[in-house]
Design a protein around this motif. Structure first.
Motif, mmCIF file in Angstrom:
data_model
loop_
_atom_site.group_PDB
_atom_site.id
_atom_site.type_symbol
_atom_site.label_atom_id
_atom_site.label_comp_id
_atom_site.label_asym_id
_atom_site.label_seq_id
_atom_site.Cartn_x
_atom_site.Cartn_y
_atom_site.Cartn_z
ATOM 1 N N MET A 1 37.219 3.899 -21.658
ATOM 2 C CA MET A 1 37.533 3.923 -20.239
ATOM 3 C C MET A 1 36.795 2.773 -19.547
ATOM 4 N N ALA A 2 37.464 2.072 -18.676
ATOM 5 C CA ALA A 2 36.885 0.911 -17.996
ATOM 6 C C ALA A 2 35.943 1.347 -16.872
ATOM 7 N N MET A 3 34.833 0.661 -16.790
ATOM 8 C CA MET A 3 33.847 0.932 -15.744
ATOM 9 C C MET A 3 33.996 -0.100 -14.645
ATOM 10 N N LYS A 4 33.732 0.307 -13.411
ATOM 11 C CA LYS A 4 33.813 -0.587 -12.265
ATOM 12 C C LYS A 4 32.573 -0.434 -11.402
ATOM 13 N N LEU A 5 32.179 -1.526 -10.770
ATOM 14 C CA LEU A 5 31.208 -1.491 -9.690
ATOM 15 C C LEU A 5 32.024 -1.740 -8.432
ATOM 16 N N ARG A 6 32.024 -0.786 -7.521
ATOM 17 C CA ARG A 6 32.828 -0.950 -6.312
ATOM 18 C C ARG A 6 32.206 -0.215 -5.141
ATOM 19 N N LEU A 7 32.838 -0.357 -3.980
ATOM 20 C CA LEU A 7 32.327 0.260 -2.761
ATOM 21 C C LEU A 7 32.961 1.624 -2.552
ATOM 22 N N THR A 8 32.178 2.539 -2.021
ATOM 23 C CA THR A 8 32.701 3.819 -1.567
ATOM 24 C C THR A 8 32.346 3.939 -0.093
ATOM 25 N N ARG A 9 33.302 4.360 0.696
ATOM 26 C CA ARG A 9 33.117 4.372 2.147
ATOM 27 C C ARG A 9 32.433 5.642 2.607
ATOM 28 N N MET A 10 31.466 5.450 3.495
ATOM 29 C CA MET A 10 30.755 6.552 4.127
ATOM 30 C C MET A 10 30.847 6.302 5.630
ATOM 31 N N GLY A 11 30.138 7.052 6.412
ATOM 32 C CA GLY A 11 30.111 6.819 7.853
ATOM 33 C C GLY A 11 31.276 7.496 8.551
ATOM 34 N N GLU A 48 23.085 -5.305 6.967
ATOM 35 C CA GLU A 48 22.078 -4.636 6.138
ATOM 36 C C GLU A 48 22.635 -4.474 4.722
ATOM 37 N N LEU A 49 21.923 -5.029 3.756
ATOM 38 C CA LEU A 49 22.375 -4.989 2.361
ATOM 39 C C LEU A 49 21.176 -4.735 1.467
ATOM 40 N N LYS A 50 21.266 -3.685 0.656
ATOM 41 C CA LYS A 50 20.204 -3.383 -0.304
ATOM 42 C C LYS A 50 20.862 -3.109 -1.643
ATOM 43 N N VAL A 51 20.418 -3.832 -2.660
ATOM 44 C CA VAL A 51 20.984 -3.680 -4.004
ATOM 45 C C VAL A 51 19.844 -3.583 -5.004
ATOM 46 N N ASP A 52 19.922 -2.609 -5.898
ATOM 47 C CA ASP A 52 18.970 -2.499 -6.995
ATOM 48 C C ASP A 52 19.472 -3.431 -8.101
ATOM 49 N N GLN A 53 18.897 -4.622 -8.166
ATOM 50 C CA GLN A 53 19.359 -5.648 -9.109
ATOM 51 C C GLN A 53 19.253 -5.180 -10.561
ATOM 52 N N GLU A 54 18.226 -4.397 -10.868
ATOM 53 C CA GLU A 54 18.038 -3.906 -12.239
ATOM 54 C C GLU A 54 19.214 -3.018 -12.672
ATOM 55 N N LYS A 55 19.594 -2.073 -11.790
ATOM 56 C CA LYS A 55 20.703 -1.177 -12.110
ATOM 57 C C LYS A 55 22.009 -1.955 -12.219
ATOM 58 N N ALA A 56 22.230 -2.889 -11.305
ATOM 59 C CA ALA A 56 23.467 -3.682 -11.331
ATOM 60 C C ALA A 56 23.565 -4.457 -12.643
ATOM 61 N N LYS A 57 22.463 -5.071 -13.041
ATOM 62 C CA LYS A 57 22.446 -5.836 -14.287
ATOM 63 C C LYS A 57 22.712 -4.916 -15.484
ATOM 64 N N MET A 58 22.099 -3.734 -15.478
ATOM 65 C CA MET A 58 22.283 -2.781 -16.564
ATOM 66 C C MET A 58 23.757 -2.382 -16.701
ATOM 67 N N TRP A 59 24.424 -2.081 -15.576
ATOM 68 C CA TRP A 59 25.825 -1.666 -15.633
ATOM 69 C C TRP A 59 26.728 -2.811 -16.061
ATOM 70 N N ILE A 60 26.433 -4.025 -15.612
ATOM 71 C CA ILE A 60 27.242 -5.178 -16.020
ATOM 72 C C ILE A 60 27.091 -5.427 -17.516
ATOM 73 N N ARG A 62 26.577 -3.146 -19.684
ATOM 74 C CA ARG A 62 27.322 -2.063 -20.338
ATOM 75 C C ARG A 62 28.838 -2.266 -20.243
ATOM 76 N N GLY A 63 29.266 -3.311 -19.533
ATOM 77 C CA GLY A 63 30.688 -3.617 -19.469
ATOM 78 C C GLY A 63 31.364 -3.311 -18.150
ATOM 79 N N ALA A 64 30.608 -2.907 -17.132
ATOM 80 C CA ALA A 64 31.212 -2.619 -15.826
ATOM 81 C C ALA A 64 31.656 -3.921 -15.171
ATOM 82 N N GLN A 65 32.852 -3.910 -14.593
ATOM 83 C CA GLN A 65 33.398 -5.073 -13.913
ATOM 84 C C GLN A 65 33.244 -4.886 -12.406
ATOM 85 N N PRO A 66 32.518 -5.770 -11.711
ATOM 86 C CA PRO A 66 32.411 -5.624 -10.254
ATOM 87 C C PRO A 66 33.710 -6.036 -9.557
#
Length: 82
Positions: A1-11, A48-60, A62-66
């Motif tokens: 199954m393909a993994m994705k890094l994407r946005l989910t809307r809140m607010g 305002e933008l906050k990203v955990d670079q370590e987690k993003a790198k780990m998922w990429i 593992r094959g996640a496509q942003p």
């Protein structure tokens, strides 16, 4: 199954707030995420933008496509961190 890094809307209506998440690609936009990587709030000045670079790198690794938007946000966050 393909993994994705994407946005989910809140607010609320007309006041969007987004989380950057790792999900399986068939999951719906606001469906259950596997991991939360950061957030993006376009409604404040400056943006305002906050990203955990370590987690993003780990998922990429593992094959996640942003998504295009998340790819741009990751670049922006990396530049801000320097």
């Amino acid at each position: 199954m393909a993994m994705k890094l994407r946005l989910t809307r809140m607010g609320s209506k007309k006041r969007p707030f987004y989380r950057i998440v790792a999900v399986d690609s068939p999951t719906r936009r606001d469906g259950r995420a596997l991991d939360y990587i950061g957030y993006y709030n376009p409604m404040v000045e400056p943006v305002e933008l906050k990203v955990d670079q370590e987690k993003a790198k780990m998922w990429i690794e593992r094959g996640a496509q942003p998504s295009d938007t998340v790819r741009a946000l990751l670049k922006q966050a990396a530049q801000a961190a320097e």
